[in-house]
Enzyme design. Structure first.
Site, PDB file in Angstrom:
ATOM      1  N   GLY A  42      73.835  61.235  62.285  1.00 54.92           N
ATOM      2  CA  GLY A  42      72.588  60.523  62.052  1.00 54.92           C
ATOM      3  C   GLY A  42      71.811  60.329  63.325  1.00 54.92           C
ATOM      4  O   GLY A  42      72.039  61.017  64.326  1.00 54.92           O
ATOM      5  N   GLY A  43      70.876  59.370  63.286  1.00 54.75           N
ATOM      6  CA  GLY A  43      70.031  59.112  64.427  1.00 54.75           C
ATOM      7  C   GLY A  43      70.761  58.478  65.592  1.00 54.75           C
ATOM      8  O   GLY A  43      70.178  58.243  66.637  1.00 54.75           O
ATOM      9  N   GLY A  45      74.301  59.456  66.289  1.00 57.12           N
ATOM     10  CA  GLY A  45      75.298  60.407  66.754  1.00 57.12           C
ATOM     11  C   GLY A  45      76.225  60.773  65.610  1.00 57.12           C
ATOM     12  O   GLY A  45      75.853  60.706  64.450  1.00 57.12           O
ATOM     13  N   VAL A  47      79.575  60.357  63.125  1.00 55.09           N
ATOM     14  CA  VAL A  47      80.381  59.316  62.500  1.00 55.09           C
ATOM     15  C   VAL A  47      81.739  59.918  62.142  1.00 55.09           C
ATOM     16  O   VAL A  47      81.812  60.967  61.499  1.00 55.09           O
ATOM     17  CB  VAL A  47      79.698  58.757  61.236  1.00 55.09           C
ATOM     18  CG1 VAL A  47      80.555  57.649  60.622  1.00 55.09           C
ATOM     19  CG2 VAL A  47      78.307  58.236  61.557  1.00 55.09           C
ATOM     20  N   ASP A 160      63.990  51.303  58.239  1.00 57.26           N
ATOM     21  CA  ASP A 160      64.457  52.681  58.041  1.00 57.26           C
ATOM     22  C   ASP A 160      65.228  52.803  56.727  1.00 57.26           C
ATOM     23  O   ASP A 160      66.310  53.387  56.680  1.00 57.26           O
ATOM     24  CB  ASP A 160      65.325  53.130  59.218  1.00 57.26           C
ATOM     25  CG  ASP A 160      65.450  54.655  59.303  1.00 57.26           C
ATOM     26  OD1 ASP A 160      64.594  55.356  58.705  1.00 57.26           O
ATOM     27  OD2 ASP A 160      66.383  55.143  59.961  1.00 57.26           O
TER      28      ASP A 160
END
Length: 359
Positions: A42-43, A45, A47, A160
């Site tokens: 994701g925004g 890094g 997971v 978001d």
């Protein structure tokens, strides 16, 4: 309006030092960040998933979100996420288990949502309309809590909201995640008004936010309306055409206004959605996407309408089951009478009144 400077947030972080975890324990749980343990990107890094051992011998499956500055987010978002998820707790918000800030590594540790994010299931042929409604209700309740927390005078604007930030646990309960871009504002004003650089994800961002740089809780409502249409249509709100990404939101709104929802409803759902459930759901989804913020509903209204849509669907499915055992005309009259009572307003859930009609 409340703003947190980096040094202020770092000072506040000392309050949550009890959540601090050792890097070695995290490396052990993720096999030293083995790519085979990656469950998402994701925004922030990558997971990872892994089993975290406790001193009492218990073990828990958790998710580790590892900061990668190459992805655009950094230390402020890391600190914000810790502060927000430590202060704001709700069954429909993802739970922060801990964090690590050691040897240049910044890692957030969350409860494990074994069914992943909602965006991965939009086109699932096994996810029923009833299940989709429950997921939407859960997510709406999480956002309602952020907008109007009962025990604080500060509301939270997520900024978001999107289907990839709605996580699903093993029982398909939905939890809003990714609070790193959120903003805090006073709850005692009709509209929280913040001037800010535009952040968020294209396709989900409130057009007024992009045009005026003004942020309100209704900006989150708009984004949630996009998610509702994604759930109905079984696809993300954008597609790749002629070498560029195109938003589908305006097309979806056009189909709603022209009463052509059948053109966009996910094919596998068409034969199973109760018409009254569809009408209630699509009405509130469209209202969320109104250009005027004043015409967008509060999240409390969104929750209420989604619960009515679920009730319509449950009545329809229950009557269908009854219809296999009794005379069909009797089932039809029973079904229609219940729907009429719903539209007029009646008591349910221990005396709660559902308001009549749709705004």
């Amino acid at each position: 309006m409340v703003r947190f400077g980096l040094t202020v947030m770092e000072a506040l972080l000392e309050e949550y030092n009890y959540l601090n975890m050792q890097l070695e324990a995290i490396k052990s749980a993720t096999c030293n960040f083995d790519d085979r343990k990656v469950i998402g990107k994701g925004g922030f890094g990558k997971v990872y998933e892994g089993i975290l051992s406790h001193s009492k011998g218990n073990a828990t499956m958790v998710a580790f979100k590892r900061l990668d500055r190459n992805y655009g987010q950094g230390v402020p978002e890391f600190l914000k996420e810790i502060l927000m998820l430590s202060r704001y707790k709700h069954e429909n918000l993802i739970t922060l288990v801990g964090f690590c800030d050691e040897n240049g590594e910044k890692i957030l540790v969350y409860e494990h949502a074994s069914n992943g994010s909602l965006d991965r299931h939009l086109s699932s042929t096994t996810l029923t309309w009833r299940q989709r409604l429950k997921i939407c209700i859960d997510a709406a309740k999480g956002l309602r809590y952020l907008h109007d927390p009962k025990e604080t005078q500060q509301r939270v604007l997520h900024r978001d909201i999107k289907s990839s930030n709605i996580l699903l646990d093993e029982n398909w309960n939905a939890k809003v995640s990714d609070m790193g871009l959120s903003k805090i504002g006073p709850a005692n004003q009709m509209h929280t008004f913040l001037v800010s650089n535009v952040v968020g994800t294209p396709g989900y961002i409130d057009p007024l936010y992009m045009d005026t740089y003004s942020l309100t809780k209704e900006s989150d409502v708009y984004s949630f309306g996009v998610v509702l249409f994604e759930v109905l249509c079984g696809k993300l709100c954008f597609e790749y055409n002629n070498g560029r990404w195109q938003s589908l939101v305006q097309f979806w709104k056009k189909c709603y206004k022209q009463k052509k929802l059948t053109e966009i409803i996910f094919e596998d759902l068409k034969q199973h959605i109760d018409p009254s459930s569809l009408e209630t759901f699509s009405d509130i989804a469209f209202q969320c996407l109104q250009k005027s913020r004043e015409r967008r509903p509060k999240m409390s209204n969104v929750v209420e309408k989604l619960e009515i849509a679920l009730l319509f669907q449950e009545i329809s499915e229950d009557c269908e089951e009854i219809g296999k055992r009794v005379v069909p005309p009797l089932v039809y009259r029973y079904n229609e009478e219940l729907k009429m009572r719903l539209s007029e307003g009646f008591l349910f859930n221990g005396g709660k009144t559902i308001s009549n009609g749709l705004p």
